[in-house]
Structures are given as C-alpha cells and as structure tokens.
Design a protein around this motif. Structure first.
Motif, PDB file in Angstrom:
ATOM      1  N   ALA A  99     -11.381  -2.903  24.298  1.00 22.92           N
ATOM      2  CA  ALA A  99     -11.124  -3.627  23.037  1.00 22.92           C
ATOM      3  C   ALA A  99     -11.491  -5.114  23.167  1.00 22.92           C
ATOM      4  O   ALA A  99     -12.003  -5.712  22.223  1.00 22.92           O
ATOM      5  CB  ALA A  99      -9.664  -3.462  22.633  1.00 22.92           C
ATOM      6  N   ASP A 100     -11.208  -5.687  24.326  1.00 18.08           N
ATOM      7  CA  ASP A 100     -11.452  -7.124  24.493  1.00 18.08           C
ATOM      8  C   ASP A 100     -12.647  -7.431  25.401  1.00 18.08           C
ATOM      9  O   ASP A 100     -12.843  -8.584  25.787  1.00 18.08           O
ATOM     10  CB  ASP A 100     -10.201  -7.814  25.067  1.00 18.08           C
ATOM     11  CG  ASP A 100      -9.195  -8.167  23.962  1.00 18.08           C
ATOM     12  OD1 ASP A 100      -9.503  -7.962  22.769  1.00 18.08           O
ATOM     13  OD2 ASP A 100      -8.106  -8.653  24.310  1.00 18.08           O
ATOM     14  N   LYS A 103     -14.804 -10.368  24.645  1.00 20.32           N
ATOM     15  CA  LYS A 103     -14.390 -11.752  24.927  1.00 20.32           C
ATOM     16  C   LYS A 103     -15.216 -12.354  26.058  1.00 20.32           C
ATOM     17  O   LYS A 103     -15.308 -13.567  26.189  1.00 20.32           O
ATOM     18  CB  LYS A 103     -12.896 -11.817  25.264  1.00 20.32           C
ATOM     19  CG  LYS A 103     -12.018 -11.669  24.037  1.00 20.32           C
ATOM     20  CD  LYS A 103     -10.543 -11.889  24.351  1.00 20.32           C
ATOM     21  CE  LYS A 103      -9.711 -11.669  23.081  1.00 20.32           C
ATOM     22  NZ  LYS A 103      -8.262 -11.708  23.347  1.00 20.32           N
ATOM     23  N   HIS A 126     -15.109 -10.876  19.174  1.00 24.81           N
ATOM     24  CA  HIS A 126     -15.209  -9.864  20.226  1.00 24.81           C
ATOM     25  C   HIS A 126     -15.139  -8.391  19.766  1.00 24.81           C
ATOM     26  O   HIS A 126     -15.727  -7.546  20.458  1.00 24.81           O
ATOM     27  CB  HIS A 126     -14.185 -10.137  21.342  1.00 24.81           C
ATOM     28  CG  HIS A 126     -12.766  -9.994  20.915  1.00 24.81           C
ATOM     29  ND1 HIS A 126     -12.056 -11.008  20.335  1.00 24.81           N
ATOM     30  CD2 HIS A 126     -11.926  -8.924  20.958  1.00 24.81           C
ATOM     31  CE1 HIS A 126     -10.835 -10.587  20.061  1.00 24.81           C
ATOM     32  NE2 HIS A 126     -10.732  -9.325  20.422  1.00 24.81           N
ATOM     33  N   HIS A 150      -9.202  -2.781  16.253  1.00 26.46           N
ATOM     34  CA  HIS A 150      -7.967  -3.173  16.943  1.00 26.46           C
ATOM     35  C   HIS A 150      -7.401  -4.483  16.415  1.00 26.46           C
ATOM     36  O   HIS A 150      -6.210  -4.723  16.471  1.00 26.46           O
ATOM     37  CB  HIS A 150      -8.182  -3.234  18.462  1.00 26.46           C
ATOM     38  CG  HIS A 150      -8.798  -4.486  19.000  1.00 26.46           C
ATOM     39  ND1 HIS A 150     -10.157  -4.705  19.017  1.00 26.46           N
ATOM     40  CD2 HIS A 150      -8.248  -5.598  19.552  1.00 26.46           C
ATOM     41  CE1 HIS A 150     -10.406  -5.877  19.574  1.00 26.46           C
ATOM     42  NE2 HIS A 150      -9.272  -6.453  19.891  1.00 26.46           N
ATOM     43  N   ASP A 170      -1.284  -4.097  21.381  1.00 26.55           N
ATOM     44  CA  ASP A 170      -2.018  -5.365  21.459  1.00 26.55           C
ATOM     45  C   ASP A 170      -1.276  -6.456  20.686  1.00 26.55           C
ATOM     46  O   ASP A 170      -1.125  -7.584  21.158  1.00 26.55           O
ATOM     47  CB  ASP A 170      -3.418  -5.139  20.874  1.00 26.55           C
ATOM     48  CG  ASP A 170      -4.330  -6.338  21.043  1.00 26.55           C
ATOM     49  OD1 ASP A 170      -4.247  -7.002  22.094  1.00 26.55           O
ATOM     50  OD2 ASP A 170      -5.143  -6.598  20.135  1.00 26.55           O
TER      51      ASP A 170
HETATM   52 FE   LIG Z   1      -8.784  -8.355  20.867  1.00 22.70          FE
END
Ligand SMILES: [Fe+2]
Length: 178
Positions: A99-100, A103, A126, A150, A170
């Motif tokens: 999900a990240d 980044k 992201h 998300h 999250d």
């Molecule tokens: Fe995120």
C-alpha cells in the motif's frame, strides 16, 4: 537486493504463494533502487509527512499495519469460522505490504538526509505510484485494488474485504499520531 527487502519486511514470508511473494519483493526492490534508499534511512524516516513530530517510522508503520491486518483476519476467523466473509489472506498481506511502497517514489531526500515530498510525489501520490509499480510487476488486480483504495483517494469506492481490513488498520495507525 532481495535480502535487503526481506530484512526490512520479514512479514513477506507470511505470504504462502511463492510467486506472489517474489512479486512483492520486486516492487520493493524497484522502489528502493529509484532513490537508493538504505534500510537505515527507511527505518528512520517518519511514516507520513502529513503530521508534525511523528515518532513512528515508515517501515515500522508498514510492518505494524500488516501485522494488525493479519491479526484482524485471524480474530474474525476464530470468531465466525465459516460464517466469516471470505478474505484472501495472501492478497491481504501483499496489499498491506505494498500500500505504501509508492512512498519510496513520493518521498525524496536531500544531501543532509532530510526527507521531503518530491515533485514526482506532488503530482502522483503513493497510491498511484504503488499501483503503477504493482502493475509493472504483474501483481493481481485484487492486490492493486488494496493499494488503490487504501487512502483518502479510495473514499466512496466499494472496497473488497481485504481493502476494508487494510484501510481501517492503516487509519488506526495514522489517526493515532496525526
Ligand atoms: Fe498510504
């Protein structure tokens, strides 16, 4: 590089499907390589630039949310058994870990080590770069969905069971520090 990713995110080993595991590793490896992040840097940058004085770091956040997602799934399993809404555990874990990943592109670092939002990140947050990386490495659409919805960009979308679980864990982490 594969070892670097596994050292960073041991939760990858929880994914039972070997091909899926490899694809998650490839996405992280490419994200890391794009700005030459080191594990030390990734372990010491704040997980969000949307709040001040964040004491929780990027990799901690990714790992903690993944573990919270696995725990939610387990509690639901134990509580409801066959009556539980089906959740694909591998997709849940892969989606949580990816999900990240965007980044790694959204953030950049200056020579003194300060982390800031890159121009790229200002244009492409992201969730979008994460889906791009996942698409490139052949992740299934169910996993890309978790990445895509998300965050706030997913508000109003119909989320899958895996995406519902990840979104909530999250936001537990995010809202407790913001
Ligand atoms: Fe995120």
């Amino acid at each position: 590089m594969k070892e670097q990713v596994l050292e960073l995110l041991p939760e990858i080993k929880e994914i039972r499907d070997e091909k899926l595991r490899e694809k998650v590793i490839e996405c992280w490896a490419e994200g890391i390589a794009c700005r030459n992040w080191t594990n030390d840097e990734l372990s010491s940058i704040p997980f969000t630039l949307l709040a001040d004085n964040v004491q929780i770091y990027f990799i901690e956040h990714v790992r903690t949310c993944c573990r919270m997602a696995i725990a939610c799934d387990k509690v639901l399993d134990e509580a409801y058994g066959k009556r539980k809404t089906p959740v694909n555990r591998d997709y849940l874990i892969a989606g949580s870990l990816l999900a990240d990943v965007g980044k790694l592109l959204e953030f950049d670092k200056s020579p003194d080590g300060t982390v800031f939002k890159s121009d790229y990140g200002k244009h492409i947050r992201h969730p979008f770069s994460g889906v791009g990386l996942a698409y490139k490495h052949g992740l299934p659409s169910e996993v890309m969905h978790v990445i895509a919805v998300h965050s706030k960009e997913g508000a109003g979308e119909k989320r899958s069971p895996e995406a519902i679980i990840f979104h909530h864990v999250d936001f537990i982490d995010f809202e407790l520090v913001k």
